[in-house]
Design a protein around this motif. Sequence first.
Motif, PDB file in Angstrom:
ATOM      1  N   THR A   1       0.645  -1.157   0.105  1.00  0.00           N
ATOM      2  CA  THR A   1       0.121   0.002   0.239  1.00  0.00           C
ATOM      3  C   THR A   1       1.047   1.366   0.132  1.00  0.00           C
ATOM      4  OG1 THR A   1      -0.472  -0.382   2.266  1.00  0.00           O
ATOM      5  CG2 THR A   1      -1.855  -1.458   1.064  1.00  0.00           C
TER       6      THR A   1
ATOM      7  N   VAL B   1      -8.321   1.691   4.041  1.00  0.00           N
ATOM      8  CA  VAL B   1      -7.902   0.040   4.020  1.00  0.00           C
ATOM      9  C   VAL B   1      -7.170  -1.251   3.582  1.00  0.00           C
ATOM     10  CG1 VAL B   1      -5.434  -0.472   2.118  1.00  0.00           C
ATOM     11  CG2 VAL B   1      -6.096   1.759   1.669  1.00  0.00           C
TER      12      VAL B   1
ATOM     13  N   ASP C   1       3.039  -1.994   4.399  1.00  0.00           N
ATOM     14  CA  ASP C   1       2.371  -0.291   3.862  1.00  0.00           C
ATOM     15  C   ASP C   1       3.536   0.593   4.386  1.00  0.00           C
ATOM     16  OD1 ASP C   1       1.191   1.862   4.105  1.00  0.00           O
ATOM     17  OD2 ASP C   1       0.791   2.620   5.540  1.00  0.00           O
TER      18      ASP C   1
END
Length: 301
Positions: free
Chosen positions: A78, A89, A108
């Motif tokens: 992400t 998310v 992430d």
Amino acid sequence: MLYYEEQCVRERRILKPTIGFIGTGVMGKRMANRLLEAGYDVHTYTRTASKAEELLQNGAIWQESVKELAKQTDIIITMVGYPSDVEEVYFGTEGLLENAVNGSVLIDMTTSSPDLAIKIAEKANEKELHAIDAPVSGGDIGAKNGQLSIMIGGEKQTVDQVLPIFKELGQNYIRQGLAGAGQFTKMCNQVAIASTMIGVTEALVYAERAGLDPNIVLESISGGAAGSWSLSNLTPRVIKRDFSPGFFIKHFIKDMKIAIESAEKMGIDLPGLKLAKELYEELARNGEENSGTQALYNYYA
């Protein structure tokens, strides 16, 4: 038959995992392209579908939602805008944590809150998933050339598993510790950059007012004690009056806010960082929030 299928899945993950990539802005698009060029199958989703067009033309596979992407991929990266986007998310019935396949690795790479990174890792562990926080530095140039600095927080075994991916994206990828350590390190990076941007901008303004050729001044000082990434990579853009974003001012302000809040929790006062934040917020109020961070020059101009 079921055992055979599970064995095939395990072997596929070891050889060449399928990657999901969420967030295709200035940085994310370039990073996803690097992975496509390296031969990975990349599935992508972004709220603004048009931002994924280039990736789709280069072979990425579009998914209609975070949920659908989670079900189709082994490693999910992400790269979104704000901590609130990260929460959207990852959490909720449609998020990654509820829908990723057991054993998946969630990475992430957004610059976000250390506390949020820890929260995600704890929840991932409950779901038999693996979470890593791995924010980056290096701007659009570093993303395009695979020369990012990647600051990593997570379990060593999980980080080692995805090192081939980090090697495609960066030239400096270092595990800093457990969950949250990557984000704490990125805050150190942003604290250093904030005051540096004031310094390099004021040096350029001073040189121009003194009647010097800024290109020659840059050549002289960039190789000495004043040298920095910002001086070498952003000052040439300013000289050309190129304020297009390699990194948005609005996102830099977000990062500085996170760093200040984090510092206050530790009982630290960072006056240099606070000054930089005030200058950039003034620029944002004047319509520069979508300019690159080098547009700090316009505050002085």
